[in-house]
Design a protein around this motif. Structure first.
Motif, PDB file in Angstrom:
ATOM      1  N   PHE A 509      44.430  39.831  38.091  1.00  0.00           N
ATOM      2  CA  PHE A 509      43.541  40.996  38.024  1.00  0.00           C
ATOM      3  C   PHE A 509      42.097  40.683  38.424  1.00  0.00           C
ATOM      4  O   PHE A 509      41.308  41.603  38.642  1.00  0.00           O
ATOM      5  N   GLY A 510      41.752  39.413  38.481  1.00  0.00           N
ATOM      6  CA  GLY A 510      40.385  39.051  38.835  1.00  0.00           C
ATOM      7  C   GLY A 510      39.427  39.082  37.666  1.00  0.00           C
ATOM      8  O   GLY A 510      38.294  38.613  37.751  1.00  0.00           O
ATOM      9  N   LEU A 561      31.388  42.324  36.925  1.00  0.00           N
ATOM     10  CA  LEU A 561      32.525  43.250  36.926  1.00  0.00           C
ATOM     11  C   LEU A 561      32.270  44.426  37.865  1.00  0.00           C
ATOM     12  O   LEU A 561      33.173  44.868  38.601  1.00  0.00           O
ATOM     13  N   SER A 562      31.046  44.930  37.878  1.00  0.00           N
ATOM     14  CA  SER A 562      30.732  46.080  38.737  1.00  0.00           C
ATOM     15  C   SER A 562      30.802  45.723  40.215  1.00  0.00           C
ATOM     16  O   SER A 562      31.066  46.573  41.057  1.00  0.00           O
ATOM     17  N   GLN A 563      30.564  44.449  40.507  1.00  0.00           N
ATOM     18  CA  GLN A 563      30.616  43.989  41.895  1.00  0.00           C
ATOM     19  C   GLN A 563      31.988  43.461  42.301  1.00  0.00           C
ATOM     20  O   GLN A 563      32.174  43.000  43.428  1.00  0.00           O
ATOM     21  N   GLY A 564      32.930  43.508  41.383  1.00  0.00           N
ATOM     22  CA  GLY A 564      34.269  43.019  41.684  1.00  0.00           C
ATOM     23  C   GLY A 564      34.371  41.507  41.714  1.00  0.00           C
ATOM     24  O   GLY A 564      35.337  40.954  42.254  1.00  0.00           O
ATOM     25  N   LEU A 565      33.396  40.820  41.102  1.00  0.00           N
ATOM     26  CA  LEU A 565      33.429  39.360  41.064  1.00  0.00           C
ATOM     27  C   LEU A 565      34.287  38.900  39.888  1.00  0.00           C
ATOM     28  O   LEU A 565      34.418  39.601  38.883  1.00  0.00           O
ATOM     29  N   PRO A 566      34.900  37.717  39.997  1.00  0.00           N
ATOM     30  CA  PRO A 566      35.769  37.245  38.910  1.00  0.00           C
ATOM     31  C   PRO A 566      35.006  36.993  37.616  1.00  0.00           C
ATOM     32  O   PRO A 566      33.887  36.479  37.633  1.00  0.00           O
ATOM     33  N   VAL A 567      35.647  37.364  36.502  1.00  0.00           N
ATOM     34  CA  VAL A 567      35.062  37.137  35.175  1.00  0.00           C
ATOM     35  C   VAL A 567      36.182  36.752  34.208  1.00  0.00           C
ATOM     36  O   VAL A 567      37.184  37.466  34.090  1.00  0.00           O
TER      37      VAL A 567
END
Length: 833
Positions: A509-510, A561-567
């Motif tokens: 899911f990233g 999260l808003s930028q679609g970066l992994p967290v």
């Protein structure tokens, strides 16, 4: 003559506050506050007589010697340092009230009224005293019979100004007894002596609670007047706030903000419907209401909309949000500020109060600057709220009267401590039935506070048509955005297995959030995963981090999260209730079903997840059980896990695991199992066997000689053990100690607090303490002892009660550490949120 007797002397310039001025001004304030329960004359009397003992020569010699008005070589000089706190100036006014009022009323009405008022005066420095001690001794009678040589009542009557005594004579009459007894008759079904009835538990609780409310009026009036004498601008600010407040201004700004929303997702329309319902229902009469909305349904703004329109409709004074975790307070308060506050406003709309940075034993400095919730919208914690209602001393109780004429919004009400349930219900019933208060219980998982096993101990009396939203069942179906996966297995999951599941979900899911029950597991998992994930993508959260540090981490998480970066975030329970984050997957350690529902609210929160074909998909919530988790002593978690497993075993359809009827079943099991804990039992080593705080604050049957409760032909007196209950009460199982962290701006704040402790400036001290809340951590007793033993904490000044942490004992990843961070081989130390 009035200038001869001194109440206070201002530290910075030596200016004198005459005693008669202090008594009158406190009387006026207490009169205003007590009007909220229709008892203005009682408030006025309390103010006029609370420091009556300061007319004694002993007290005047003490204060004049302490401040240099009397020189060392003068005959009247005394060693003030040795006398501090030893000259009784509170008994004289209490005895005067008792002697004048107790004789009125053939059935003992005067004695009951006089007892209430005398208790308030006698207790205004110590916190409410016991009426009856745990050995059955009548402490109140002893205090009223205290020798005149020690209370100086006759001397004070001779010294007091004629104009003051004229005011007292006009108020302290039979009419005062009649008026107060009439008000009490609306709270209590008074027992008839000839029928040998006793007060019911709830009636007796109400008598004590009414007394505590009057006590709150007196304490706040006294502290306010003292602080305003020390810093006169504070009075100007207070009076300015009273004339400035206009709820229509706030409503206009809020509605304008809502009008700017652009609906882009189906969930937006659902949130709008919920909000519109709340606005419509704001016109209802006052009472106790519920707002049962699934996580992500927009409860915060919907409840604020209800509250703003409701306070305007009913001409109320304030809105108070009571929230379980400080992390939610910071987030929600910031959101409300952005909507309501503008640069040109004379005063702020929002006050945050969520720290126990105030010392447990109040100093003169802390009394002058402590918070009394005088703001239109207050955000505070459930801990602070409960301490306001039930803790001992005077620090918290001064805020209690501010709960009247208000809307109380309880966010995530299911987090109410189980041992406080009956106390909470009785207090909230009093406030909503007798103090013009409205309460709104908000949650996705509504506990059964109006349907308890022991109704006679107190349960909530809800308003007619109490639920603000329609068709809860359909609402939960419409807002289903996740799939709950029961992955409980015999023997539990090892750390390595949890790591592998975490990495699978993270890669799929990233973004993945793991919520655990203890800080030990949070740190262990973080260390297990840190080498397999980009260091910029992995985060650890717990309450060992100071609030500003947590906020910085959460802001980074939200931005990524808003930028679609992994967290990948590993957190204790602090993140699961109301924190506005949305992950693709959530892994939740087994806990109460309400906690699992809250955790699910951090997954696919806005219904934004899409599959490869662009079609909406559900987020995944895995519920797992670790192979080793010592939570037996953490009874809330332990019992919650048991009842969740029972529900899991009874329901095969995973789609129904978080349905309203399933949650109701869970709470029935949970509350039934713990019904014997809801009146706040205390251990035999702390008090009598089988004693409870509810009993101490009501009938007090275990302390009271049964013959004393049935005075022939007269009403029973109060037998409450206020001081014992106050000392025993803790809103959380283990009391915490706040420590300021020298990290970031915390370094400057610590330096300023140390300076101000020596060069006291009330306004600057108050401002710095408020800022320091964001850099303080509350630690449990076992950790506090280890920090003390390690020499890791320091007091800003001896006796000040404000502590700060050695810089070497704070970790960037894990926060407060009992070992020096640079020398640590193992960063794990035990503790829970």
């Amino acid at each position: 003559m009035s200038r001869q007797y001194i109440a206070h002397i201002r530290g910075k310039d030596g200016d004198i506050q005459p005693l008669i001025d202090h008594l009158r001004e406190v009387g006026n304030l207490a009169c205003e506050f007590a009007q909220k329960i229709n008892s203005p004359d009682a408030g006025n009397v309390l103010g006029l007589l609370h420091d009556f003992g300061k007319f004694s020569q002993d007290f005047q010699a003490y204060i004049k010697s302490a401040t240099g008005i009397i020189n060392l070589d003068e005959d009247e000089y005394v060693e003030a340092g040795k006398l501090k706190g030893k000259i009784d100036h509170s008994s004289a006014g209490a005895q005067l009230i008792w002697q004048r009022l107790h004789k009125f009323g053939g059935a003992g009405q005067g004695e009951l009224v006089a007892q209430m008022l005398a208790l308030c005066i006698a207790s205004h420095h110590s916190g409410l005293i016991n009426c009856i001690d745990k050995d059955g001794s009548n402490i109140f009678n002893v205090r009223m019979g205290k020798d005149d040589e020690k209370t100086h009542l006759r001397e004070c009557l001779n010294h007091a100004e004629a104009e003051l005594m004229a005011s007292v004579d006009k108020l302290v009459t039979q009419d005062l007894v009649k008026n107060l007894y009439g008000i009490l008759s609306q709270l209590v079904d008074f027992p008839l002596a000839k029928e040998k009835k006793k007060y019911s538990k709830t009636d007796s609780f109400n008598l004590g609670f009414f007394t505590r409310f009057l006590f709150s009026c007196l304490v706040d009036a006294d502290r306010l007047n003292s602080a305003e004498f020390e810093t006169p601008i504070r009075k100007e600010q207070r009076l300015s706030r009273q004339t400035w407040l206009n709820w229509n201004t706030a409503i206009g700004r809020f509605e304008s903000h809502l009008g700017q929303f652009v609906q882009t997702k189906p969930i937006d329309e659902i949130r709008r419907r919920i909000s519109d319902n709340c606005k419509q229902r704001a016109n209802d009469p006052q009472g106790i209401f519920s707002l049962t909305v699934p996580t992500g349904g927009g409860k915060t703004l919907a409840s604020l909309r209800y509250a703003l329109h409701h306070v305007c409709k009913h001409n109320l004074e304030r809105i108070i949000y009571i929230i379980p975790y400080t992390s939610i307070i910071e987030q929600n308060a910031r959101a409300v500020r952005e909507i309501l506050e503008q640069e040109a406003d004379l005063h702020p709309w929002v006050l945050e109060h969520h720290s126990n940075l105030e010392p447990e034993h109040q100093t003169w400095h802390s009394k002058l600057v402590s918070e009394n919730w005088d703001a239109p919208i207050v955000f505070t914690t459930m801990v602070q709220f409960l301490e306001t209602l039930f803790s001992g001393g005077t620090r918290s109780v001064r805020r209690m009267h501010q709960l009247a004429n208000s809307v109380l919004i309880f966010d995530e009400i299911q987090t109410l401590p189980i041992n406080c349930v009956h106390l909470f219900c009785n207090a909230l019933n009093f406030l909503t039935q007798h103090a013009k208060t409205t309460a709104l219980l908000c949650t996705a998982t509504q506990p059964l506070l109006d349907n308890l096993c022991f109704e006679d101990k107190g349960q909530l009396v809800m308003a007619d048509n109490a639920e603000l939203v329609d068709d809860i069942q359909q609402l939960f179906i419409d807002l289903t955005r996740v799939q709950i996966n029961k992955r409980i297995k015999i023997g539990g999951w090892t750390c390595e297995e949890i790591k592998q599941l975490t990495l699978e979900r993270f890669n799929e899911f990233g973004s993945c959030l793991i919520i655990v029950n203890t800080k030990q597991w949070a740190q262990e998992l973080y260390q297990a995963c840190m080498d397999d994930v980009d260091k910029n993508a992995i985060f650890h959260l717990s309450t060992s981090l100071y609030p500003a540090h947590r906020k910085a981490k959460l802001d980074t998480i939200k931005e990524r999260l808003s930028q679609g970066l992994p967290v990948l975030c590993i957190s204790t329970q602090l993140i699961e209730a109301g924190v506005d984050v949305s992950f693709g997957a959530v892994i939740r350690f087994l806990a109460g079903l309400d906690s699992i529902a809250q955790a699910a609210g951090r997954c696919n929160r806005h219904g934004e997840l899409k599959g490869k074909n662009g079609i909406s998909i559900k987020g995944q919530v895995d519920v797992i059980n670790p192979d080793s988790e010592p939570v037996e002593l953490l009874r809330d978690i332990h019992v919650g896990k048991e009842k969740t497993q029972r529900v899991f075993s009874e329901i095969d359809n995973q789609a129904e695991l978080l349905a309203p009827e399933t949650m109701q079943r869970y709470f029935q099991y949970y509350f039934y199992d713990r019904s014997g804990e809801m009146d706040y039992p205390v251990s035999a080593k702390d008090h009598a066997p089988e004693q409870t705080l509810l009993n101490l604050l009501s009938q007090n049957s275990l302390n009271t000689n049964a013959d004393e409760t049935r005075r022939l032909g007269k009403l029973p007196m109060m037998h409450h053990s206020f001081m014992d209950a106050g000392k025993l009460f803790k809103a959380i199982d283990a009391p915490t100690q706040a420590v300021v962290v020298q990290h970031g701006k915390g370094k400057e704040l610590v330096a300023e607090l140390c300076r101000l402790a020596k060069e006291f400036d009330p306004q600057a001290y108050y401002k710095t303490l408020k800022e320091a809340q964001q850099y303080s951590v509350n630690v449990f007793p076992n950790i506090w002892k280890k920090l003390i033993d390690a020499g890791a904490v320091y007091e800003t000044q001896t006796g000040e009660g404000i502590y700060f942490l050695d810089r070497a004992h704070y970790s960037e990843e894990f926060g407060v550490s009992v070992e020096k961070v640079g020398a640590m081989d193992n960063l794990i130390f035990n503790g829970v949120v």
